[in-house]
Design an enzyme around this catalytic site. Sequence first.
Site, PDB file in Angstrom:
ATOM      1  N   GLU A 140      51.449  41.419  32.962  1.00 35.16           N
ATOM      2  CA  GLU A 140      51.215  41.384  34.410  1.00 35.16           C
ATOM      3  C   GLU A 140      52.284  42.210  35.144  1.00 35.16           C
ATOM      4  OE1 GLU A 140      48.889  40.676  36.315  1.00 35.16           O
ATOM      5  OE2 GLU A 140      49.814  40.409  38.271  1.00 35.16           O
TER       6      GLU A 140
ATOM      7  N   GLU B 140      49.985  49.621  39.222  1.00 32.47           N
ATOM      8  CA  GLU B 140      49.063  49.569  40.359  1.00 32.47           C
ATOM      9  C   GLU B 140      49.676  50.155  41.626  1.00 32.47           C
ATOM     10  OE1 GLU B 140      46.178  45.740  40.319  1.00 32.47           O
ATOM     11  OE2 GLU B 140      48.289  45.247  40.331  1.00 32.47           O
TER      12      GLU B 140
ATOM     13  N   HIS C  57      56.340  47.591  15.452  1.00 35.31           N
ATOM     14  CA  HIS C  57      55.125  48.059  14.778  1.00 35.31           C
ATOM     15  C   HIS C  57      54.554  49.313  15.448  1.00 35.31           C
ATOM     16  CE1 HIS C  57      55.100  44.583  12.171  1.00 35.31           C
ATOM     17  NE2 HIS C  57      55.421  43.865  13.236  1.00 35.31           N
TER      18      HIS C  57
ATOM     19  N   TRP D 183      34.024  52.471  48.625  1.00 35.81           N
ATOM     20  CA  TRP D 183      34.791  52.755  47.411  1.00 35.81           C
ATOM     21  C   TRP D 183      33.783  53.405  46.481  1.00 35.81           C
ATOM     22  CZ3 TRP D 183      34.813  51.478  42.193  1.00 35.81           C
ATOM     23  CH2 TRP D 183      36.006  51.740  41.504  1.00 35.81           C
TER      24      TRP D 183
ATOM     25  N   ARG E 288      39.459  46.078  50.597  1.00 38.10           N
ATOM     26  CA  ARG E 288      38.600  46.036  49.408  1.00 38.10           C
ATOM     27  C   ARG E 288      38.234  47.413  48.883  1.00 38.10           C
ATOM     28  NH1 ARG E 288      34.997  41.391  49.366  1.00 38.10           N
ATOM     29  NH2 ARG E 288      36.323  39.788  50.197  1.00 38.10           N
TER      30      ARG E 288
ATOM     31  N   CYS F 294      33.230  47.822  48.355  1.00 36.71           N
ATOM     32  CA  CYS F 294      32.943  48.358  49.683  1.00 36.71           C
ATOM     33  C   CYS F 294      32.789  47.181  50.634  1.00 36.71           C
ATOM     34  CB  CYS F 294      31.640  49.127  49.687  1.00 36.71           C
ATOM     35  SG  CYS F 294      31.518  50.374  48.436  1.00 36.71           S
TER      36      CYS F 294
ATOM     37  N   ASN G 153      26.385  48.080  49.255  1.00 41.02           N
ATOM     38  CA  ASN G 153      27.410  47.815  48.238  1.00 41.02           C
ATOM     39  C   ASN G 153      26.699  47.652  46.915  1.00 41.02           C
ATOM     40  OD1 ASN G 153      29.259  47.677  50.259  1.00 41.02           O
ATOM     41  ND2 ASN G 153      29.665  45.485  50.075  1.00 41.02           N
ATOM     42  N   GLY G 154      27.222  48.267  45.864  1.00 40.63           N
ATOM     43  CA  GLY G 154      26.624  48.086  44.547  1.00 40.63           C
ATOM     44  C   GLY G 154      26.222  49.409  43.931  1.00 40.63           C
TER      45      GLY G 154
ATOM     46  N   LYS H 144      51.401  45.390  37.511  1.00 40.66           N
ATOM     47  CA  LYS H 144      51.814  45.467  38.918  1.00 40.66           C
ATOM     48  C   LYS H 144      52.540  46.783  39.193  1.00 40.66           C
ATOM     49  CE  LYS H 144      50.379  42.766  40.061  1.00 40.66           C
ATOM     50  NZ  LYS H 144      49.170  42.162  40.498  1.00 40.66           N
TER      51      LYS H 144
ATOM     52  N   LYS I 279      40.016  45.672  46.160  1.00 38.35           N
ATOM     53  CA  LYS I 279      40.468  44.292  45.999  1.00 38.35           C
ATOM     54  C   LYS I 279      39.498  43.452  45.188  1.00 38.35           C
ATOM     55  CE  LYS I 279      43.086  40.776  46.907  1.00 38.35           C
ATOM     56  NZ  LYS I 279      44.322  40.737  46.124  1.00 38.35           N
TER      57      LYS I 279
HETATM   58  N1  HGA Z   1      27.118  53.218  44.965  1.00 35.52           N
HETATM   59  C1  HGA Z   1      27.492  53.333  46.353  1.00 35.52           C
HETATM   60  C2  HGA Z   1      28.227  52.091  46.841  1.00 35.52           C
HETATM   61  C3  HGA Z   1      29.503  51.900  46.066  1.00 35.52           C
HETATM   62  C4  HGA Z   1      30.105  50.498  46.118  1.00 35.52           C
HETATM   63  O1  HGA Z   1      29.489  49.486  46.392  1.00 35.52           O
HETATM   64  N2  HGA Z   1      31.397  50.390  45.802  1.00 35.52           N
HETATM   65  O2  HGA Z   1      31.995  49.127  45.765  1.00 35.52           O
HETATM   66  C5  HGA Z   1      28.301  54.580  46.604  1.00 35.52           C
HETATM   67  O3  HGA Z   1      28.894  55.163  45.678  1.00 35.52           O
HETATM   68  O4  HGA Z   1      28.374  54.990  47.749  1.00 35.52           O
END
Ligand code: HGA
Length: 610
Positions: free
Chosen positions: A483, A490, A506, A75, A27, A2, A100-101, A487, A605
């Site tokens: 890789e 992704e 195998h 995210w 990101r 995020c 974030n987190g 790619k 990202k």
């Molecule tokens: N846990 C929070 C923030 C998510 C986050 O940092 N993503 O990289 C949420 O889900 O909103």
Amino acid sequence: MCGIVAAIAQRDVADILIYGLQRLEYRGYDSAGLAVIDQNAHLNTLKRQGKVATLADLVATEQPRGGTGIAHTRWATHGEANETNAHPHISQDRIAMVHNGIIENYKSLKETLSGQGFAFKSQTDTEVFTHLIASHLQNQSSLLEAVKQAKQQVTGAYGTVIIDKENPDTIVAARSGSPLVIGLGLGENFVASDQLALLAVTRRFIFLEEGDFAEITRHKVSVFDVDGNPVEREVVEVNASQDTNSKGQYRHYMLKEIFEQPTSIRNTLEGRVTTDGLVDGIFGQGFEQMLKGVNHVQIVACGTSYHAGLVARYWLEQYGHVSCNVEIASEFRYRHFHTVPGSLLVTISQSGETADTLAALRLAQQRDYLSSIVICNVDGSSLVRESDYAFMTNAGAEIGVASTKAFTTQLTSLLMLTLAVGKAKGLAEDKQSLITHALLGLPAKLEQALTLDSHISDLAEDFIEKDHALFLGRGDQFPIALEGALKLKEISYIHAEGYAAGELKHGPIALIDADMPVIVVAPNNELLEKLHSNIEEVRARGGVFYIFADQDAHFESDETCHVIDVVSTDALTAPIVYTLPLQLLSYYVAVIKGTDVDQPRNLAKSVTVE
Ligand code: HGA
């Protein structure tokens, strides 16, 4: 993952916040939001599901006023990607928070807070943290004190910024496991999860350290360490050019970044390698001396960086004369490993903030490693600050989510590291010179490899109806096959697997039929004859081939075999050269399929959560 942007200024900050979010959008990008406090102490919150552009439209219509604000691009980790779960989260119609987190103990905290009468609108862990701060604010004199109390109750990771409409002249930021940087202006200050978001408003930054929290007003920044002691953190002038963030003549960042590779690699080599070899001291003071005691190299990384590590193992064993192990960080950190005496830990990360890689470094620091070095693209990042040594890849900002120039500059850096290890371990002069000349010749080889562009864009048509693809390589081209497959997955969403060509019989050979394209990387190296045999095994079962081969490798095209002649190159740098045509193939398949090339679905990202 995020992105966070915050500002405290005399002017209206909504546009600064939106600009910053746009810089960070690569990101993470499932939803976005902002909150600003206006002159009447009114908290104005705007959120939208989807990209920052939809929020920008809303902001253009609503024109929220106010000089104190926070913004976020999300995210999702907890709760689906919708408007309710988007940040900022609000408590008591008073404080707003972006985060974030992951708050790991959010369930038990939620229960307690529900018992205290807090109502939850979203499914997120973040809203729990927001209410927790609000619960402390009832008894504390300031937002800073409330955050300090709440911090002690949460486990997990956060980079967070909070505002309080009853005290609009202050913002509070806290970092634990997720990066934050304070941008210093004149009579205005800013916070972001990456300095990139703030380059339009300042070049002067304070990088918060692990556990730090800060109180920020228009004129003052007060930073406190994990124990709450006031600390002075260094002010760093960042010299980055904003132009790196423009697509220029290219349709996508990814294409621009593919074509930038000869230049990026020149920048990686610049001032570090001459025809006489490596310039002394380029890895940092005492590094070369330290290498003399190294018997084993442990490489730890994730995703594309892990593939770079896999290639480096072949180089380090052959030319560095050391044993080498390579592992995915999320596995390494939870394995009960034993440290080989004299081990060097090498971490690889584009952003320098990859959560699992950072955790692996911290773990290794408690486990008798001789030393640690990170191969990284972002100066000032957590891995750079916390490792004993840091070697910058100098790729320039990489915006496309699918890594291209970061990967090849990582490989180039790892080959330089191999040369340094080889030198310390008595590698013969002629072998050292071979590596030096291969490195110096690399940008020109890459320029030639890029001339395959239109040929590959024609071939890409063959793939758009396919659901699966196999990539094959041997030796140091096996990771390049991995890789290549990554790619394609992704950005085109075609299921693809990379295999060591010798492993095919195998099991995976059972998948071969005319609907399964097989992409082979076949430079002219010591394993070419073996690869020829593996190809015949597939051909006998009706497989259709796309062989990226050295001009001198004697593959002939026919109706089931498309040979793409790649510039003749030395075996040593062939993994780097052969990466480019595979990047182009994925790119053109994705373009024809009409996917979102620069921001593919579900990806982010910089993976700053576990
Ligand atoms: N846990 C929070 C923030 C998510 C986050 O940092 N993503 O990289 C949420 O889900 O909103």
